[in-house]
Design a protein around this motif. Sequence first.
Motif, PDB file in Angstrom:
ATOM      1  N   ILE A  75       0.835  -1.206   0.000  1.00  0.00           N
ATOM      2  CA  ILE A  75       0.000   0.000   0.000  1.00  0.00           C
ATOM      3  C   ILE A  75       0.868   1.254   0.000  1.00  0.00           C
ATOM      4  N   ALA A  76       1.936   1.262   0.801  1.00  0.00           N
ATOM      5  CA  ALA A  76       2.838   2.418   0.829  1.00  0.00           C
ATOM      6  C   ALA A  76       3.491   2.626  -0.533  1.00  0.00           C
TER       7      ALA A  76
ATOM      8  N   ILE B  64       4.594  10.217  -6.672  1.00  0.00           N
ATOM      9  CA  ILE B  64       5.750  10.510  -7.515  1.00  0.00           C
ATOM     10  C   ILE B  64       5.295  10.836  -8.932  1.00  0.00           C
ATOM     11  N   ARG B  65       4.333  10.081  -9.443  1.00  0.00           N
ATOM     12  CA  ARG B  65       3.840  10.320 -10.799  1.00  0.00           C
ATOM     13  C   ARG B  65       3.221  11.720 -10.943  1.00  0.00           C
ATOM     14  N   PHE B  66       2.521  12.178  -9.910  1.00  0.00           N
ATOM     15  CA  PHE B  66       1.893  13.503  -9.963  1.00  0.00           C
ATOM     16  C   PHE B  66       2.783  14.587  -9.364  1.00  0.00           C
ATOM     17  N   GLU B  67       4.059  14.255  -9.176  1.00  0.00           N
ATOM     18  CA  GLU B  67       5.094  15.189  -8.750  1.00  0.00           C
ATOM     19  C   GLU B  67       4.821  15.837  -7.396  1.00  0.00           C
ATOM     20  N   VAL B  68       4.135  15.125  -6.530  1.00  0.00           N
ATOM     21  CA  VAL B  68       3.986  15.580  -5.151  1.00  0.00           C
ATOM     22  C   VAL B  68       5.247  15.224  -4.374  1.00  0.00           C
TER      23      VAL B  68
ATOM     24  N   GLU C 172      16.563  12.957  -0.667  1.00  0.00           N
ATOM     25  CA  GLU C 172      17.284  11.811  -0.124  1.00  0.00           C
ATOM     26  C   GLU C 172      16.365  10.809   0.575  1.00  0.00           C
ATOM     27  N   PHE C 173      15.522  11.270   1.477  1.00  0.00           N
ATOM     28  CA  PHE C 173      14.660  10.359   2.237  1.00  0.00           C
ATOM     29  C   PHE C 173      13.656   9.663   1.326  1.00  0.00           C
ATOM     30  N   VAL C 174      13.017  10.425   0.459  1.00  0.00           N
ATOM     31  CA  VAL C 174      12.024   9.862  -0.453  1.00  0.00           C
ATOM     32  C   VAL C 174      12.682   8.821  -1.360  1.00  0.00           C
TER      33      VAL C 174
ATOM     34  N   TRP D 177      11.716   4.893  -1.455  1.00  0.00           N
ATOM     35  CA  TRP D 177      11.216   4.381  -2.723  1.00  0.00           C
ATOM     36  C   TRP D 177      12.051   3.195  -3.214  1.00  0.00           C
ATOM     37  N   TYR D 178      13.361   3.353  -3.237  1.00  0.00           N
ATOM     38  CA  TYR D 178      14.208   2.280  -3.757  1.00  0.00           C
ATOM     39  C   TYR D 178      14.254   1.074  -2.824  1.00  0.00           C
ATOM     40  N   THR D 179      14.093   1.298  -1.528  1.00  0.00           N
ATOM     41  CA  THR D 179      13.993   0.171  -0.589  1.00  0.00           C
ATOM     42  C   THR D 179      12.723  -0.624  -0.849  1.00  0.00           C
ATOM     43  N   LEU D 180      11.600   0.077  -1.001  1.00  0.00           N
ATOM     44  CA  LEU D 180      10.341  -0.613  -1.302  1.00  0.00           C
ATOM     45  C   LEU D 180      10.422  -1.329  -2.647  1.00  0.00           C
TER      46      LEU D 180
END
Length: 105
Positions: free
Chosen positions: A30-31, A39-43, A49-51, A55-58
């Motif tokens: 879900i996350a 990310i797709r809607f550029e929010v 760095e954190f995002v 993202w890459y961990t998930l």
Amino acid sequence: MASKSKGAPIMLTILQILLLILSVVRFFVIAHFIMSWLIRFEVLNVRQEFVGQVWYTLERILDPIYSRVRRFMPDLGGVDLSPIVVLVGIEILRIILINSLTSFI
């Protein structure tokens, strides 16, 4: 009154641990799904760095699951329904495990 089997507490514990693991995987899916839309809607921006780390961990955690599902999914022209299929599969497994829990209580 009939006595319970000696293995019942062990099986109950194993089933509860499996339910916990399924809940964690469900949370990750879900996350990941929500982050993909943000990310797709550029929010969100993966260059932060954190995002980017989240993202890459998930992605690394869920890609082995998604890739197995994608093998059986038809090509829908860029629409990826594998997270939804994974969530449905998790819920089916949860139902099976919960129904089998009653035999150990």
